[in-house]
Design a protein around this motif. Structure first.
Motif, PDB file in Angstrom:
ATOM      1  N   GLN A   1       0.825  -1.209   0.000  1.00  0.00           N
ATOM      2  CA  GLN A   1       0.000   0.000   0.000  1.00  0.00           C
ATOM      3  C   GLN A   1       0.860   1.261   0.000  1.00  0.00           C
ATOM      4  O   GLN A   1       0.562   2.218  -0.709  1.00  0.00           O
ATOM      5  CB  GLN A   1      -0.927  -0.027   1.223  1.00  0.00           C
ATOM      6  N   SER A   2       1.935   1.260   0.770  1.00  0.00           N
ATOM      7  CA  SER A   2       2.790   2.448   0.854  1.00  0.00           C
ATOM      8  C   SER A   2       3.432   2.781  -0.497  1.00  0.00           C
ATOM      9  O   SER A   2       3.573   3.952  -0.853  1.00  0.00           O
ATOM     10  CB  SER A   2       3.872   2.258   1.919  1.00  0.00           C
TER      11      SER A   2
ATOM     12  N   ILE B   1       0.678   4.282  -2.767  1.00  0.00           N
ATOM     13  CA  ILE B   1       0.395   5.668  -2.362  1.00  0.00           C
ATOM     14  C   ILE B   1       1.511   6.591  -2.847  1.00  0.00           C
ATOM     15  O   ILE B   1       1.247   7.673  -3.376  1.00  0.00           O
ATOM     16  CB  ILE B   1       0.212   5.775  -0.838  1.00  0.00           C
ATOM     17  N   ARG B   2       2.746   6.157  -2.687  1.00  0.00           N
ATOM     18  CA  ARG B   2       3.893   6.972  -3.105  1.00  0.00           C
ATOM     19  C   ARG B   2       3.854   7.259  -4.611  1.00  0.00           C
ATOM     20  O   ARG B   2       4.097   8.367  -5.048  1.00  0.00           O
ATOM     21  CB  ARG B   2       5.197   6.262  -2.749  1.00  0.00           C
ATOM     22  N   ARG B   3       3.515   6.260  -5.416  1.00  0.00           N
ATOM     23  CA  ARG B   3       3.519   6.415  -6.871  1.00  0.00           C
ATOM     24  C   ARG B   3       2.254   7.067  -7.426  1.00  0.00           C
ATOM     25  O   ARG B   3       2.321   7.806  -8.397  1.00  0.00           O
ATOM     26  CB  ARG B   3       3.689   5.063  -7.545  1.00  0.00           C
ATOM     27  N   TYR B   4       1.085   6.719  -6.853  1.00  0.00           N
ATOM     28  CA  TYR B   4      -0.181   7.121  -7.471  1.00  0.00           C
ATOM     29  C   TYR B   4      -1.110   7.934  -6.576  1.00  0.00           C
ATOM     30  O   TYR B   4      -2.144   8.395  -7.039  1.00  0.00           O
ATOM     31  CB  TYR B   4      -0.945   5.886  -7.964  1.00  0.00           C
ATOM     32  N   GLY B   5      -0.814   8.024  -5.290  1.00  0.00           N
ATOM     33  CA  GLY B   5      -1.686   8.744  -4.375  1.00  0.00           C
ATOM     34  C   GLY B   5      -2.658   7.813  -3.669  1.00  0.00           C
ATOM     35  O   GLY B   5      -2.852   6.663  -4.079  1.00  0.00           O
ATOM     36  N   PRO B   6      -3.308   8.283  -2.581  1.00  0.00           N
ATOM     37  CA  PRO B   6      -4.147   7.417  -1.753  1.00  0.00           C
ATOM     38  C   PRO B   6      -5.399   6.886  -2.454  1.00  0.00           C
ATOM     39  O   PRO B   6      -5.784   5.739  -2.246  1.00  0.00           O
ATOM     40  CB  PRO B   6      -4.520   8.293  -0.560  1.00  0.00           C
ATOM     41  N   ARG B   7      -6.034   7.693  -3.282  1.00  0.00           N
ATOM     42  CA  ARG B   7      -7.267   7.246  -3.953  1.00  0.00           C
ATOM     43  C   ARG B   7      -6.978   6.095  -4.920  1.00  0.00           C
ATOM     44  O   ARG B   7      -7.684   5.093  -4.946  1.00  0.00           O
ATOM     45  CB  ARG B   7      -7.888   8.430  -4.683  1.00  0.00           C
ATOM     46  N   MET B   8      -5.923   6.241  -5.706  1.00  0.00           N
ATOM     47  CA  MET B   8      -5.537   5.196  -6.657  1.00  0.00           C
ATOM     48  C   MET B   8      -5.050   3.954  -5.917  1.00  0.00           C
ATOM     49  O   MET B   8      -5.371   2.834  -6.309  1.00  0.00           O
ATOM     50  CB  MET B   8      -4.449   5.720  -7.584  1.00  0.00           C
ATOM     51  N   ALA B   9      -4.310   4.132  -4.835  1.00  0.00           N
ATOM     52  CA  ALA B   9      -3.814   2.993  -4.053  1.00  0.00           C
ATOM     53  C   ALA B   9      -4.976   2.166  -3.515  1.00  0.00           C
ATOM     54  O   ALA B   9      -4.929   0.934  -3.529  1.00  0.00           O
ATOM     55  CB  ALA B   9      -2.934   3.484  -2.909  1.00  0.00           C
ATOM     56  N   GLN B  10      -6.029   2.843  -3.072  1.00  0.00           N
ATOM     57  CA  GLN B  10      -7.208   2.136  -2.561  1.00  0.00           C
ATOM     58  C   GLN B  10      -7.870   1.331  -3.682  1.00  0.00           C
ATOM     59  O   GLN B  10      -8.265   0.189  -3.480  1.00  0.00           O
ATOM     60  CB  GLN B  10      -8.192   3.146  -1.959  1.00  0.00           C
TER      61      GLN B  10
END
Length: 98
Positions: A17-18, A21-30
């Motif tokens: 997940q980290s 989030i680092r590459r695409y942001g929290p919305r995309m990571a979810q």
């Protein structure tokens, strides 16, 4: 289904997940996490297409024999089916192929 990854980079994004989030942001990571869970839970790609899980659809032209599920617009998670009896999804990339 089982999941394999084309390379370590895409595996890291899809499993940590980290990193997502680092590459695409929290919305995309979810969304990535959600789609990976849906692929793991599905019995087959045909079932995903039939019930429109993640808006799963077959691709055409130079991406024949590949499938995609929606992420955050316009991105898609692209994968291939591997094996006949045992369904294995080979995650290829996260891309805006439009």
């Amino acid at each position: 289904m089982d999941i394999k990854y084309k390379n370590k980079t895409i595996e890291k994004v899809c499993t940590k997940q980290s990193e997502a989030i680092r590459r695409y942001g929290p919305r995309m990571a979810q969304k990535i996490d959600q789609r990976i869970g849906e692929i793991l839970a599905a019995d087959s790609i045909e079932l995903m297409i039939k019930y429109r899980i993640g808006r799963c659809h077959a691709l055409t032209n130079n991406r024949k024999e590949q499938y995609a599920v929606d992420l955050v617009h316009p991105y898609r998670l692209v994968f291939e089916a591997k094996g006949e009896e045992v369904q294995i999804a080979l995650i290829i990339e996260i891309v805006d192929y439009h």
